[in-house]
Design an enzyme around this catalytic site. Structure first.
Site, PDB file in Angstrom:
ATOM      1  N   PRO A  93       0.814  -1.220   0.000  1.00  0.00           N
ATOM      2  CA  PRO A  93       0.000   0.000   0.000  1.00  0.00           C
ATOM      3  C   PRO A  93       0.851   1.275   0.000  1.00  0.00           C
ATOM      4  CG  PRO A  93      -0.023  -1.052   2.168  1.00  0.00           C
ATOM      5  CD  PRO A  93       0.703  -1.988   1.247  1.00  0.00           C
ATOM      6  N   LEU A  98       5.751   0.860   4.213  1.00  0.00           N
ATOM      7  CA  LEU A  98       6.494  -0.296   3.701  1.00  0.00           C
ATOM      8  C   LEU A  98       7.358   0.081   2.505  1.00  0.00           C
ATOM      9  CD1 LEU A  98       3.742  -3.090   4.026  1.00  0.00           C
ATOM     10  CD2 LEU A  98       5.656  -2.607   5.566  1.00  0.00           C
ATOM     11  N   GLY A  99       7.615   1.373   2.350  1.00  0.00           N
ATOM     12  CA  GLY A  99       8.549   1.815   1.317  1.00  0.00           C
ATOM     13  C   GLY A  99       8.028   1.658  -0.089  1.00  0.00           C
ATOM     14  N   ALA A 103      10.266   1.441  -3.537  1.00  0.00           N
ATOM     15  CA  ALA A 103      10.216   0.190  -4.314  1.00  0.00           C
ATOM     16  C   ALA A 103       9.863   0.496  -5.769  1.00  0.00           C
ATOM     17  CB  ALA A 103       9.199  -0.771  -3.701  1.00  0.00           C
ATOM     18  N   ASP A 144      15.019   3.884   2.678  1.00  0.00           N
ATOM     19  CA  ASP A 144      14.034   3.144   1.879  1.00  0.00           C
ATOM     20  C   ASP A 144      14.635   2.702   0.550  1.00  0.00           C
ATOM     21  OD1 ASP A 144      12.346   3.858   3.905  1.00  0.00           O
ATOM     22  OD2 ASP A 144      10.737   4.564   2.604  1.00  0.00           O
TER      23      ASP A 144
HETATM   24  O1  PMV Z   1       8.855   6.041   3.964  1.00  0.00           O
HETATM   25  P1  PMV Z   1       8.459   5.543   5.306  1.00  0.00           P
HETATM   26  O2  PMV Z   1       7.143   6.054   5.749  1.00  0.00           O
HETATM   27  O3  PMV Z   1       8.583   4.071   5.377  1.00  0.00           O
HETATM   28  O4  PMV Z   1       9.512   6.134   6.392  1.00  0.00           O
HETATM   29  C1  PMV Z   1      10.858   6.325   6.065  1.00  0.00           C
HETATM   30  C2  PMV Z   1      11.716   6.352   7.280  1.00  0.00           C
HETATM   31  C3  PMV Z   1      11.918   7.700   7.936  1.00  0.00           C
HETATM   32  O5  PMV Z   1      13.001   7.528   8.845  1.00  0.00           O
HETATM   33  C4  PMV Z   1      10.671   8.096   8.738  1.00  0.00           C
HETATM   34  C5  PMV Z   1      12.243   8.829   6.957  1.00  0.00           C
HETATM   35  C6  PMV Z   1      13.594   8.675   6.280  1.00  0.00           C
HETATM   36  O6  PMV Z   1      13.786   9.347   5.246  1.00  0.00           O
HETATM   37  O7  PMV Z   1      14.471   7.944   6.767  1.00  0.00           O
END
Ligand code: PMV
Length: 336
Positions: A93, A98-99, A103, A144
Site C-alpha cells: 500500500p 512499507l517503502g 520500491a 528506503d
Molecule cells: O517512507 P516511510 O514512511 O517508510 O519512512 C521512512 C523512514 C523515515 O526515517 C521516517 C524517513 C527517512 O527518510 O528515513
C-alpha cells in the site's frame, strides 16, 4: 513502439530499528521484503516519456504534479536515453510505511536502465531512486531506497552508507497495514519541530535509538530473538514518545504481543502506516520453524481483527563469498 522491452523490481521494506533517528545520522536496521513493486519499460515512438501507475498516466514534467515531477527527476538524475513508456505496479500500500514509493522508483530505474542498455550500476539506481524520493519526501535519509535495492537486512547510516548485515539466521516477522496512511514528510516535519522546541527530549530519543540499533545488531548476530523482540518494544516506546504512534498502532502491537510476538513496533514514518511483530529466528532456510509458525499466528490474529497482514522471512545473508538468498514471503501469504 519498438521491440526493446525491459523489466525491473524493487523490494518493499521494513525498518527493524531506527526510523526517524536515521534522518539525523543515527544507524538503523532495515530489510527488503519479497513484496515490493515491478516495472515494465518499452522505448517510445513518441516525443515524451510516459509513466502509468494504477489508473494514472503522466508524462515526465518538471512542472507537473508529484508523480510527473518524480518521474522527470528519476529520468534526469543520471545518464539519459530516448523516451520510454513505463508501466509500474505496486504490491504494497502507498503511504503504508512499507517503502512503496522507493520500491517503485527502484523498479522503474532498473527497468529504464535495462531498456537503455546501460550496464547495471547500483550507484546510478540509487541516485535515480533518491531523485524520485526527494519529490515525495523532501529530506529522505535514503534508507528506503537502499532497502528497496538490497532485498535483505542492512545497517544504514546517513551520509556514511549501508552494509549488508551478515547473519546465519533468518528472521520471521508478521507485517500488517493499519489501514490509514500518513505522509512521511509531515511525520518527519513533526519530529523536526520537537527537535526545535524540546532539544533535550530529542537528544534522549536519538541516544536511545542509537543503543537499540547497536544492541539489535548484536542480538541478530547472537540469534537472540528474545532480546531482539524487547529492543523492538523499546524502540516502539521511544517512537510513541515522539508522537509517532496512534491508538490503532498501539492496539495492533498489543494484539501481536498477546498472540505471542517477542516484540512489536510501527515501521516507517508512523502516524498510521504499518506494524511489524517478531515471530523469532531460525537457522537459514529452515522450513516449518517455530519462528515461522508464530509469525503466521500473529498475522492471522491481525487479519481476524480486520487488518491486511502477512508473514515474511528476512533471509539470512551468509558472509561474503556465500550465495545470498532472496527473502521470501511465507507460503501461507496474505491473511487479509
Ligand atoms: O517512507 P516511510 O514512511 O517508510 O519512512 C521512512 C523512514 C523515515 O526515517 C521516517 C524517513 C527517512 O527518510 O528515513
Amino acid at each position: 513502439m519498438t521491440a526493446v522491452a525491459a523489466k525491473g523490481r524493487g523490494s518493499g521494506k521494513i525498518i527493524l530499528t531506527g526510523e526517524h533517528a536515521v534522518v539525523y545520522g543515527v544507524k538503523g536496521i532495515a530489510a527488503g521484503i519479497a513484496r515490493g513493486a515491478h516495472a515494465h519499460v518499452e522505448l517510445s515512438d513518441g516525443p515524451e516519456s510516459r509513466l502509468t501507475l494504477g489508473d494514472r498516466t503522466v508524462a515526465a514534467d518538471e512542472n507537473g504534479d508529484d508523480l510527473a515531477r518524480a518521474f522527470a527527476a528519476l529520468l534526469g538524475a543520471s545518464a539519459a536515453g530516448p523516451p520510454v513508456v513505463v508501466n509500474a505496479v505496486a504490491e504494497i500500500p502507498p503511504g503504508g510505511g512499507l517503502g512503496c514509493s522507493a520500491a517503485l522508483s527502484v523498479a522503474i530505474a532498473r527497468a529504464i536502465d535495462a531498456a537503455w542498455s546501460l550496464e547495471p550500476d547500483d550507484q546510478r539506481v540509487f541516485e535515480r531512486g533518491m531523485a524520485w524520493e526527494r519529490v515525495y519526501h523532501g529530506n529522505p535519509s535514503g534508507i528506503d531506497t537502499a532497502a528497496a535495492m538490497a532485498g535483505t537486512f542492512l545497517v544504514f547510516e546517513r551520509n556514511v552508507g549501508h552494509h549488508t548485515l551478515y547473519t546465519a539466521h533468518d528472521v520471521w516477522l508478521a507485517v500488517a497495514y493499519s489501514g490509514s496512511s500518513a505522509s512521511t514528510k509531515l511525520m518527519v516535519d513533526g519530529v523536526a519541530r520537537i527537535r526545535t522546541s524540546r532539544p533535550e527530549l530529542f537528544e534522549k530519543f536519538l541516544n536511545g535509538v542509537k543503543s537499540i540499533t547497536d544492541n539489535a545488531v548484536y542480538a541478530i548476530d547472537a540469534a537472540d530473538a528474545q532480546t531482539l523482540g524487547k529492543l523492538m518494544d523499546y524502540n516502539q516506546m521511544l517512537l510513541a514518545g515522539m508522537m509517532l504512534s496512534t491508538d490503532t498502532i498501539e492496539t495492533m502491537c498489543k494484539a501481536a504481543r498477546d498472540a505471542g510476538a517477542l516484540g512489536a513496533k510501527l515501521t516507517g514514518s508512523g502516524g498510521g502506516g504499518s506494524v511489524i511483530a517478531l515471530g523469532g529466528m531460525c537457522p537459514r532456510g529452515e522450513a516449518n520453524s517455530e519462528a515461522e509458525r508464530l509469525a503466521n499466528v500473529i498475522a492471522e490474529r491481525w487479519s481476524t481483527a480486520g487488518f491486511s497482514a502477512f508473514a515474511t522471512r528476512i533471509a539470512a545473508t551468509p558472509a561474503a563469498g556465500g550465495v545470498a538468498p532472496q527473502p521470501s514471503d511465507s507460503s501461507s501469504e496474505e491473511h487479509s
